[in-house]
Each structure stands twice: as structure tokens, then as C-alpha cells.
Write an enzyme that holds these catalytic residues in place. Structure first.
Site, short mmCIF file in Angstrom:
data_model
loop_
_atom_site.label_atom_id
_atom_site.label_comp_id
_atom_site.label_asym_id
_atom_site.label_seq_id
_atom_site.Cartn_x
_atom_site.Cartn_y
_atom_site.Cartn_z
N GLU A 1 0.82 -1.22 0.00
CA GLU A 1 0.00 0.00 0.00
C GLU A 1 0.85 1.27 0.00
O GLU A 1 1.27 1.74 1.05
CB GLU A 1 -0.93 0.02 1.22
CG GLU A 1 -1.81 1.27 1.26
CD GLU A 1 -2.77 1.34 2.44
OE1 GLU A 1 -2.71 0.49 3.34
OE2 GLU A 1 -3.60 2.27 2.45
N LYS B 1 -2.50 -2.02 -3.15
CA LYS B 1 -3.55 -1.16 -2.57
C LYS B 1 -3.13 0.31 -2.76
O LYS B 1 -2.45 0.88 -1.92
CB LYS B 1 -3.71 -1.49 -1.08
CG LYS B 1 -4.70 -0.58 -0.35
CD LYS B 1 -5.11 -1.16 0.98
CE LYS B 1 -5.97 -0.19 1.76
NZ LYS B 1 -6.62 -0.80 2.93
P1 13P Z 1 -9.28 4.23 4.18
O1 13P Z 1 -10.14 3.50 3.20
O2 13P Z 1 -10.05 4.85 5.33
O3 13P Z 1 -8.32 5.18 3.52
O4 13P Z 1 -8.40 3.13 4.91
C1 13P Z 1 -7.84 2.12 4.19
C2 13P Z 1 -6.60 1.70 4.84
O5 13P Z 1 -6.46 0.55 5.20
C3 13P Z 1 -5.53 2.68 5.02
O6 13P Z 1 -4.33 2.03 5.31
#
Ligand code: 13P
Length: 344
Positions: A177, A219
Site C-alpha cells: 500500500e 492497494k
Molecule cells: P481508508 O479507506 O479509510 O483510507 O483506509 C484504508 C486503509 O487501510 C488505510 O491504510
């Protein structure tokens, strides 16, 4: 676990019409959200909240797995069923956040680097024993005057790849991510530029460090206008720019891309995902789905307010957002679906 099983779990995480439920807020972040609603900031309240979410009837139909926090993966329901068992009984895979947070990057004011590599091999082995089958590590990239720096992008990409390689060694599917934040007033074009550079650098590192692309999930943020940008891009513009950016940077070997919501409103996060799948879905090499935190939980949290009596309504709200996003993951979401909930 064999390479085939790792790849099969990665595919299961993004299987048709399913996405990921991010409920891995650290205690600090969870408490802040509770405080705003006057909910006690205790371990007991956090357990009750996560129990409410994880036992919502039918969520296994729309959610492939939840991402848990360290405290949560060790918890059980009030009647003693471990959360990990609740998750697997519902046909979902348990996930775990393993980074230890984004910290100030030395020599680079206003930029962050995510920590958590020290001791990670041992922590992953323990989480696997506890039942975790996928993990998450979030890097944070801020857009501003003269930033992000190459240093910030490179150190975060390097750490993401080190984390991902350790996960695969431990038979855990890594969610990679790299989040380009929507804070500020930059345009969608600037978000595109930075997201493209970040994703290129991340895949460069993943490949250099031998991460198996078939055994991971990406992600990313969507390519969108910043929160305070006076020109807000439309749903179609976001879909077009995001898909263009991903096609230019994400190898086809990656099974799926599960977006974060990043502060978008609940319904916009759903509409943007839907537009990407409805307009481009059939031409894409990977699945496009959701891994939302706030955009799945917010209506449910606001209904729950820490009260047992509110559990059924709060669970319905979660199931509704999960269902709408599941439809968006196949390009079949419509405003009608939102109205159905309003009528309940
Ligand atoms: P949000 O969808 O609230 O941005 O959170 C996703 C997430 O796991 C952030 O690390």
C-alpha cells in the site's frame, strides 16, 4: 504453503465481487474516532466494535477478508469464539497490519517513512500460526511545495518490497500500500504525476527484491483531485486517469488492485470504483476492487455509538456499504442501491 496456495489466496482476496474490509486502525486512531462520538476509548469498546463488524450477517458474501490490528487478532467474541475463527467460519481470510506506523523522515521535513521491519520475520511467523493469511503495510506520500522528494519515494518503496518479500517467505500474501495522500489543494494532474512515479518506483523495488507478483495485492490511492482543490475532477475523469495510471505502471501478473478510500465520501468511493469497472473492466488484466476503511465503516460506526441496542442497525449499514462496493467491483452499482437502504 506452496507457491500455488499463496497465489490462490491472493486471487481469493480479489475474487469476483469481493473486496477487503480494513478495520486495522491502531488503538490511537480507533480511539480518536470513538472520542468524536463519545464512545469510551477502552479495549472493551474496541472489542465490542470489532465484534459487531465481524459478525455482521452476510458480510462473507461481499468481503474476502478483514485486515485486523495486533490487538484485534488476539481477541474473541464475548462468548469466547476467537475472531480468527469467526472470520474463517464466514468463508473469509484473516489479514493483519504489520507496519508500526509512518514516522518523520530524517532530513526531510513534512515527509514520512513507514517503520516496522525490525523483528518482522518473527512477527509474521507468529501471525501465520494465529491464522493470518495476508498482511498490510502502508507507506504515506505527501504532495506539497517541493515534495514528495525522490528520497521519500525510494525509502518507502524499498521498505514495502522488503516487507513483501518477508511476507511471501512466511506464506502470507502482502498487500502493498503506497498511499499518495489527498490532503492539500493539488490538481488531479499532479496526483497522476506523483502516483505514476510512486508506482513505478514501488514495482521496480518489488522486482529487484524478488517479490512474486502473482502472490501480492496492490492497494493504491485513486488518481483524484486533492480535498481542497477548487477544481474537483468528475467520476469519469477519476476513472479514466486512475485506469491510465495503473495500466502504465502495474504488471499484468498482479492478480488484483484493491483501492483505499483515503478520505473520499462513502458514496463517491463506490461510484469511482464502479465507473472504472463499468467503463474499462473488460479490458483490464487485473481485478479492481476495494479495501476501504472509513468508506465501509463510517455509517456503521455512527449508528453503533457504543450501544448494544444499535448493533443490528449498525451491522445493516456495514452490509449495505459492503454490498454497494461489491456491485461496484463488477461495475453494476447504481444510485438505486443507495435508495433501497434509505427506505429501510
Ligand atoms: P481508508 O479507506 O479509510 O483510507 O483506509 C484504508 C486503509 O487501510 C488505510 O491504510
Amino acid at each position: 504453503m506452496s507457491a500455488q496456495e499463496l497465489a490462490a489466496n491472493a486471487q481469493a482476496m480479489v475474487s469476483e465481487g469481493k473486496g477487503i474490509l480494513a478495520i486495522d486502525e491502531s488503538n490511537g486512531t480507533c480511539n480518536k474516532r470513538f472520542q468524536k462520538l463519545g464512545i469510551p476509548t477502552t479495549e472493551e469498546a474496541r472489542q465490542a466494535y470489532r465484534q459487531m463488524l465481524l459478525t455482521a450477517p452476510g458480510i462473507g458474501e461481499f468481503i474476502s477478508g478483514p485486515i485486523l490490528y495486533d490487538e484485534t487478532i488476539r481477541q474473541s467474541t464475548k462468548d469466547g469464539t476467537p475472531f480468527v475463527k469467526v472470520i474463517t467460519d464466514a468463508g473469509m481470510l484473516p489479514g493483519i497490519k504489520v507496519d508500526t506506523g509512518a514516522k518523520e523522515l530524517a532530513g526531510h521535513p513534512d515527509e514520512k517513512v513507514t517503520e516496522g521491519l525490525d523483528g518482522l520475520r518473527d512477527r509474521l511467523a507468529e501471525y501465520y500460526q494465529m491464522g493470518a493469511r495476508f498482511a498490510k503495510w502502508r507507506a504515506v506520500i505527501t504532495i506539497g511545495e517541493g515534495i514528495p522528494s525522490r528520497a521519500c519515494i525510494e525509502v518507502n518503496a524499498h521498505a514495502l518490497a522488503r516487507y513483501a518479500a518477508l511476507c511471501q517467505e512466511a506464506s502470507i500474501v502482502p498487500i502493498v500500500e503506497p498511499e499518495v495522500l489527498m490532503d492539500g489543494d493539488h490538481t488531479i494532474e499532479r496526483c497522476y504525476e506523483v502516483t505514476e512515479e510512486v508506482l513505478r518506483t514501488v514495482f521496480n523495488q518489488l522486482i529487484t527484491q524478488g517479490v512474486v507478483l502473482e502472490q501480492m495485492v496492490l492497494k493504491p490511492n485513486m488518481v483524484i483531485s486533492a480535498q481542497d482543490c477548487p477544481q474537483q475532477a468528475s467520476v469519469d475523469q477519476v476513472a479514466e486517469a486512475t485506469v491510465r495510471c495503473l495500466l502504465r505502471t502495474v504488471p499484468a501478473a498482479v492478480p488484483g488492485i484493491a483501492f483505499l478510500s483515503g478520505g473520499q465520501s462513502n458514496e463517491l468511493a463506490t461510484a469511482n470504483l464502479n465507473a472504472m469497472n463499468a467503463k474499462y473492466g473488460s479490458k483490464l488484466p487485473w481485478k479492481l476492487t476495494f479495501s476501504y476503511g472509513r468508506a465501509l465503516q463510517q455509517p456503521s460506526l455512527e449508528s453503533w455509538k457504543g450501544e448494544k441496542a444499535n448493533v443490528p442497525t449498525a451491522q445493516q449499514k456495514l452490509a449495505h456499504r459492503a454490498k454497494c462496493n461489491s456491485a461496484a467491483a463488477t461495475g453494476s452499482y447504481s444510485e438505486e442501491m443507495e435508495k433501497q437502504m434509505a427506505a429501510v
